[in-house]
Motif scaffolding. Structure first.
Motif, mmCIF file in Angstrom:
data_model
loop_
_atom_site.group_PDB
_atom_site.id
_atom_site.type_symbol
_atom_site.label_atom_id
_atom_site.label_comp_id
_atom_site.label_asym_id
_atom_site.label_seq_id
_atom_site.Cartn_x
_atom_site.Cartn_y
_atom_site.Cartn_z
ATOM 1 N N GLN A 17 0.864 -1.174 0.000
ATOM 2 C CA GLN A 17 0.000 0.000 0.000
ATOM 3 C C GLN A 17 0.896 1.218 0.000
ATOM 4 O O GLN A 17 1.815 1.321 0.824
ATOM 5 N N LEU A 18 0.642 2.136 -0.924
ATOM 6 C CA LEU A 18 1.456 3.343 -1.041
ATOM 7 C C LEU A 18 0.554 4.561 -0.917
ATOM 8 O O LEU A 18 -0.392 4.719 -1.676
ATOM 9 N N THR A 19 0.878 5.411 0.070
ATOM 10 C CA THR A 19 0.132 6.647 0.301
ATOM 11 C C THR A 19 1.085 7.822 0.133
ATOM 12 O O THR A 19 2.225 7.775 0.596
ATOM 13 N N GLU A 20 0.591 8.875 -0.524
ATOM 14 C CA GLU A 20 1.396 10.057 -0.826
ATOM 15 C C GLU A 20 0.785 11.304 -0.198
ATOM 16 O O GLU A 20 -0.433 11.463 -0.188
ATOM 17 N N TRP A 21 1.655 12.178 0.318
ATOM 18 C CA TRP A 21 1.275 13.512 0.760
ATOM 19 C C TRP A 21 2.182 14.475 0.001
ATOM 20 O O TRP A 21 3.401 14.405 0.119
ATOM 21 N N LYS A 22 1.596 15.382 -0.778
ATOM 22 C CA LYS A 22 2.383 16.331 -1.553
ATOM 23 C C LYS A 22 2.557 17.610 -0.747
ATOM 24 O O LYS A 22 1.590 18.291 -0.435
ATOM 25 N N ALA A 23 3.812 17.937 -0.434
ATOM 26 C CA ALA A 23 4.116 19.176 0.281
ATOM 27 C C ALA A 23 4.361 20.311 -0.717
ATOM 28 O O ALA A 23 3.974 21.448 -0.474
ATOM 29 N N SER A 24 5.021 19.993 -1.834
ATOM 30 C CA SER A 24 5.291 20.956 -2.903
ATOM 31 C C SER A 24 5.655 20.164 -4.154
ATOM 32 O O SER A 24 5.693 18.930 -4.115
ATOM 33 N N ASN A 25 5.954 20.860 -5.229
ATOM 34 C CA ASN A 25 6.361 20.163 -6.452
ATOM 35 C C ASN A 25 7.716 19.482 -6.306
ATOM 36 O O ASN A 25 8.063 18.619 -7.108
ATOM 37 N N ASP A 26 8.481 19.875 -5.295
ATOM 38 C CA ASP A 26 9.816 19.324 -5.084
ATOM 39 C C ASP A 26 9.929 18.473 -3.824
ATOM 40 O O ASP A 26 11.018 17.997 -3.502
ATOM 41 N N LYS A 27 8.821 18.294 -3.079
ATOM 42 C CA LYS A 27 8.875 17.527 -1.824
ATOM 43 C C LYS A 27 7.578 16.756 -1.614
ATOM 44 O O LYS A 27 6.493 17.323 -1.662
ATOM 45 N N ASN A 46 13.198 5.835 9.232
ATOM 46 C CA ASN A 46 11.830 6.345 9.147
ATOM 47 C C ASN A 46 11.779 7.714 9.811
ATOM 48 O O ASN A 46 12.491 7.961 10.786
ATOM 49 N N LEU A 47 10.940 8.591 9.296
ATOM 50 C CA LEU A 47 10.793 9.917 9.900
ATOM 51 C C LEU A 47 10.074 9.805 11.236
ATOM 52 O O LEU A 47 8.962 9.284 11.304
ATOM 53 N N LYS A 48 10.695 10.270 12.288
ATOM 54 C CA LYS A 48 10.109 10.182 13.628
ATOM 55 C C LYS A 48 8.931 11.139 13.801
ATOM 56 O O LYS A 48 8.010 10.869 14.533
ATOM 57 N N ASN A 49 8.961 12.261 13.115
ATOM 58 C CA ASN A 49 7.910 13.266 13.244
ATOM 59 C C ASN A 49 6.987 13.263 12.017
ATOM 60 O O ASN A 49 6.461 14.290 11.629
ATOM 61 N N PHE A 50 6.786 12.095 11.436
ATOM 62 C CA PHE A 50 6.016 11.963 10.200
ATOM 63 C C PHE A 50 4.618 12.555 10.327
ATOM 64 O O PHE A 50 4.179 13.310 9.466
ATOM 65 N N GLU A 51 3.920 12.226 11.412
ATOM 66 C CA GLU A 51 2.541 12.719 11.603
ATOM 67 C C GLU A 51 2.497 14.246 11.614
ATOM 68 O O GLU A 51 1.595 14.853 11.040
ATOM 69 N N THR A 52 3.473 14.862 12.242
ATOM 70 C CA THR A 52 3.538 16.325 12.287
ATOM 71 C C THR A 52 3.817 16.891 10.898
ATOM 72 O O THR A 52 3.199 17.880 10.486
ATOM 73 N N LEU A 53 4.732 16.253 10.176
ATOM 74 C CA LEU A 53 5.105 16.742 8.845
ATOM 75 C C LEU A 53 3.951 16.677 7.844
ATOM 76 O O LEU A 53 3.829 17.537 6.981
ATOM 77 N N VAL A 54 3.103 15.655 7.967
ATOM 78 C CA VAL A 54 2.004 15.504 6.996
ATOM 79 C C VAL A 54 0.689 16.114 7.477
ATOM 80 O O VAL A 54 -0.278 16.139 6.722
ATOM 81 N N SER A 55 0.666 16.603 8.720
ATOM 82 C CA SER A 55 -0.577 17.211 9.195
ATOM 83 C C SER A 55 -0.894 18.425 8.328
ATOM 84 O O SER A 55 -0.031 19.225 7.987
ATOM 85 N N GLY A 56 -2.110 18.529 7.916
ATOM 86 C CA GLY A 56 -2.525 19.612 7.040
ATOM 87 C C GLY A 56 -2.368 19.303 5.558
ATOM 88 O O GLY A 56 -2.818 20.073 4.721
ATOM 89 N N LEU A 57 -1.717 18.189 5.240
ATOM 90 C CA LEU A 57 -1.586 17.778 3.842
ATOM 91 C C LEU A 57 -2.618 16.694 3.545
ATOM 92 O O LEU A 57 -2.969 15.900 4.419
ATOM 93 N N GLU A 58 -3.081 16.648 2.322
ATOM 94 C CA GLU A 58 -4.113 15.689 1.927
ATOM 95 C C GLU A 58 -3.469 14.365 1.504
ATOM 96 O O GLU A 58 -2.676 14.332 0.566
#
Length: 144
Positions: free
Chosen positions: A76-86, A122-134
């Motif tokens: 299962q692959l889930t994506e959160w787009k932060a920007s065109n480069d991240k 793995n990113l330890k603060n993943f939930e924080t980094l993706v909060s607010g992203l779809e």
């Protein structure tokens, strides 16, 4: 009139094709990196994982290639787009060698040498980094 419609159609198609392919670097999309990483994990292929990292790590041996020929089957692959480069990704899969379920969470960035994973761990603060992203599920576990 037909020529005008043909020219406009071709122009629109060219613009559409350019827009769709703009996230590919060296033929790879950012979403290819988590799949390649998981495959390299399954195959115990340190050399491939080193190439996918933005910065080298001492945790991997860049001379150690694949230790088996196992393939990544269901994931299962889930994506959160932060920007065109991240982008942020979560990939869940079953390791066919160990039988263990695994989850990898990573940040992928565009670099001069292509899309790269920013950190070996793995990113330890993943939930924080993706909060607010779809979140966008790109592939379900049992899709082929």
């Amino acid at each position: 009139m037909k020529k005008l419609i043909l020219v406009l159609s071709i122009s629109a198609l060219a613009i559409f094709a350019a827009a769709c392919g703009k996230n590919k670097v060296d033929g790879k999309a950012p979403s290819d990196i988590p799949v390649e990483w998981a495959t390299a994990m399954i195959q115990r292929d340190d050399a491939s994982r080193v190439k996918l990292l933005q910065e080298k790590t001492k945790a991997l041996d860049p001379k150690q290639g694949p230790q088996n020929n196992e393939k990544l089957r269901g994931y299962q692959l889930t994506e959160w787009k932060a920007s065109n480069d991240k982008y942020y990704y979560e990939i869940k899969f079953i390791d066919p060698v160990s039988g263990d379920g695994r989850t990898e969470r990573m940040e992928i960035v565009k670099t001069d040498s292509g899309w790269k994973r920013t950190d070996f761990s793995n990113l330890k603060n993943f939930e924080t980094l993706v909060s607010g992203l779809e979140p966008k599920v790109l592939k379900e576990m049992h899709e082929e």
